[in-house]
Design an enzyme around this catalytic site. Structure first.
Site, PDB file in Angstrom:
ATOM      1  N   GLU A 329      22.581  13.098 -29.300  1.00 39.74           N
ATOM      2  CA  GLU A 329      23.940  13.061 -28.768  1.00 39.74           C
ATOM      3  C   GLU A 329      24.676  14.325 -29.203  1.00 39.74           C
ATOM      4  O   GLU A 329      24.716  14.642 -30.394  1.00 39.74           O
ATOM      5  CB  GLU A 329      24.711  11.848 -29.287  1.00 39.74           C
ATOM      6  CG  GLU A 329      24.313  10.533 -28.660  1.00 39.74           C
ATOM      7  CD  GLU A 329      25.279   9.405 -29.028  1.00 39.74           C
ATOM      8  OE1 GLU A 329      25.287   8.411 -28.306  1.00 39.74           O
ATOM      9  OE2 GLU A 329      26.020   9.526 -30.023  1.00 39.74           O
ATOM     10  N   CYS A 330      25.251  15.035 -28.254  1.00 35.64           N
ATOM     11  CA  CYS A 330      26.104  16.194 -28.506  1.00 35.64           C
ATOM     12  C   CYS A 330      25.407  17.202 -29.424  1.00 35.64           C
ATOM     13  O   CYS A 330      24.504  17.907 -28.990  1.00 35.64           O
ATOM     14  CB  CYS A 330      27.454  15.756 -29.057  1.00 35.64           C
ATOM     15  SG  CYS A 330      28.761  16.986 -28.821  1.00 35.64           S
ATOM     16  N   GLY A 331      25.772  17.285 -30.699  1.00 36.27           N
ATOM     17  CA  GLY A 331      25.116  18.234 -31.589  1.00 36.27           C
ATOM     18  C   GLY A 331      23.624  17.998 -31.698  1.00 36.27           C
ATOM     19  O   GLY A 331      22.827  18.943 -31.786  1.00 36.27           O
ATOM     20  N   MET A 334      22.062  19.461 -28.568  1.00 40.80           N
ATOM     21  CA  MET A 334      21.943  20.914 -28.635  1.00 40.80           C
ATOM     22  C   MET A 334      20.778  21.341 -29.522  1.00 40.80           C
ATOM     23  O   MET A 334      20.085  22.318 -29.240  1.00 40.80           O
ATOM     24  CB  MET A 334      23.258  21.519 -29.131  1.00 40.80           C
ATOM     25  CG  MET A 334      24.393  21.407 -28.131  1.00 40.80           C
ATOM     26  SD  MET A 334      25.913  22.208 -28.696  1.00 40.80           S
ATOM     27  CE  MET A 334      26.632  20.925 -29.709  1.00 40.80           C
ATOM     28  N   SER A 429      22.239  14.114 -24.359  1.00 40.91           N
ATOM     29  CA  SER A 429      23.433  14.455 -23.581  1.00 40.91           C
ATOM     30  C   SER A 429      24.581  14.739 -24.543  1.00 40.91           C
ATOM     31  O   SER A 429      24.500  14.433 -25.737  1.00 40.91           O
ATOM     32  CB  SER A 429      23.819  13.308 -22.635  1.00 40.91           C
ATOM     33  OG  SER A 429      24.441  12.262 -23.352  1.00 40.91           O
TER      34      SER A 429
END
Length: 441
Positions: A329-331, A334, A429
């Site tokens: 999720e998010c970080g 990435m 995501s």
């Protein structure tokens, strides 16, 4: 079941001082021997970590846009052994999105109305005197199902200033619980997503002690506690089921990966799952005996060099992904990508489990509620399930060559460009899951 009284600490706008005063009240009430259950209105995942330190117990998010009433009721049950509930609002008291979600627009006022908790308004009175009472009067009459218990005056310049401000409230019989002077030394340190994380603030314990001293001196804590009202209970309902992503969950947990909602962890454990933490910044890999690896959000952009050099972490999670699902999720998303450009413009190689390339050198704010219809399953949720959540990051997507994970819309139903991505057993995501809107059997 114990039905503890509660208060909601809110303000007319952001940066009025409600987080600082909420922490001060939590610490002061705990010092008085009270068991205080903290809550945070809305999807913020930074403030609850500070609440937890001040109160000595987990703080949970309450959200009328993203959470079902069943989920909401279940989270109120977390206060069953508490003497008092204190919830911190989000933005201004009545601020929310234009389109209702699960059962409201995400405002703090929705939470006050649903719980029956009176609101204590934190008013930044710098540059004001009697006019501050007019602001409070407007708030008191704006919504009939929300009760204003009184106010705490913040950023008072002097005793004379406080007297002038109090004069306006005395004329309209609005309780003033206290007046707090300006004190820059008590300001909490911030970075681009909000406060610096609780575990990174070495001075946090001293700050909380000082804040408790401050409100014990300047706020009538006994009157404040007396103003609290018992929590309203909705008619009995079936609490929302929490589907854990696996039986044994390898969860990344350190300064780079710390943004995970406490109610999700509690729900996973209540469903019988075991959470096995690992620290990528310490070059730890997920336990291979786990059946899923989960990388939550955080600040990988601040630690990109260390993550890129963490070979045991990289080798371990790549091996894990050959046979078992990995979600970010998010970080975390990435980090699962191919590369990350930090704020200084340096590119760091990430895990390469997804093709995502992100950039913080030319950053762009992405913020708001999201609903996601899954185009493929993720751990714990089947294809076509509809999830509600939130997005908050500054990363710019340079490249995303993989298949999209979900059709994602903002609170108004407008599709967003960020769809997440999937490759093999790896999914991710920018979307932070708060609750399930509709689960596919």
């Amino acid at each position: 079941m114990n039905n503890p009284p509660g208060l909601l600490i809110a303000a007319p706008a952001t940066r009025s001082g409600k987080t600082t005063l909420t922490l001060a009240l939590l610490a002061a009430m705990r010092r008085r021997g009270r068991v205080v259950q903290p809550y945070k209105c809305g999807p913020d995942y930074i403030d609850p970590a500070f609440h937890a330190v001040a109160a000595g117990r987990a703080s949970y998010n309450l959200d009328s846009w993203a959470q079902s009433r069943g989920r909401f009721d279940a989270l109120l049950d977390q206060a069953a052994d508490a003497d008092l509930c204190i919830a911190e609002g989000v933005m201004g008291l009545f601020d929310g999105v234009a389109t209702n979600g699960a059962w409201g627009n995400g405002s703090s006022a929705d939470i006050a109305a649903a719980t029956g908790w009176p609101v204590v308004l934190v008013l930044d009175v710098s540059g004001q005197a009697q006019s501050a009472a007019a602001v409070a009067l407007g708030f008191a009459h704006y919504r009939s199902d929300v009760q204003i218990a009184g106010v705490i005056l913040n950023k008072v310049a002097s005793e004379r200033h406080a007297a002038l401000v109090r004069d306006g409230f005395a004329r309209h019989d609005i309780a003033v619980f206290g007046a707090v002077a300006r004190d820059a030394s008590l300001t909490m340190p911030e970075r681009h997503l909000g406060l610096v994380q609780a575990q990174e603030d070495a001075a946090l314990a001293a700050r909380l002690d000082a804040l408790a001293d401050l409100v014990a001196r300047d706020v009538d804590l006994a009157a404040l506690e007396k103003a609290a009202r018992p929590t309203l209970r909705s008619p009995p309902s079936v609490h929302a089921r929490t589907a854990p992503p696996g039986q044994r969950i390898a969860l990344a947990q350190d300064a780079a990966f710390s943004f995970v909602y406490p109610h999700l962890l509690a729900g996973w454990r209540a469903a019988g799952a075991e959470i096995v933490p690992f620290a990528p910044l310490a070059d730890e890999a997920p336990d291979p005996s786990c059946d899923v690896a989960w990388l939550p959000g955080g600040y990988p952009e601040l630690h990109a060099g260390r993550l890129a050099a963490a070979s045991r972490f990289a080798d371990g999670i790549r091996a894990f992904a050959h046979t078992k699902p990995v979600h970010g999720e998010c970080g975390g998303y990435m980090t699962l990508g191919t590369g990350l450009v930090d704020a200084a413009g340096a590119r760091h190689a990430m895990l390469g489990l997804l093709g995502l390339e992100t950039d913080f050198a030319q950053r762009k704010l992405h913020l708001g509620y999201r609903s996601a219809r899954l185009l493929a399953p993720i751990p714990g949720h089947a294809e076509h399930s509809i999830l509600r959540g939130h997005e908050f990051h500054y990363a710019r997507v340079i490249n995303q060559p993989d298949q999209p994970l979900a059709a994602i819309c903002d609170a108004a139903g407008v599709p967003t460009a960020e769809t997440g991505s999937r490759r093999g057993r790896v999914t991710g995501s920018f979307f932070h899951i708060v609750d399930v809107a509709e689960e596919t059997p």
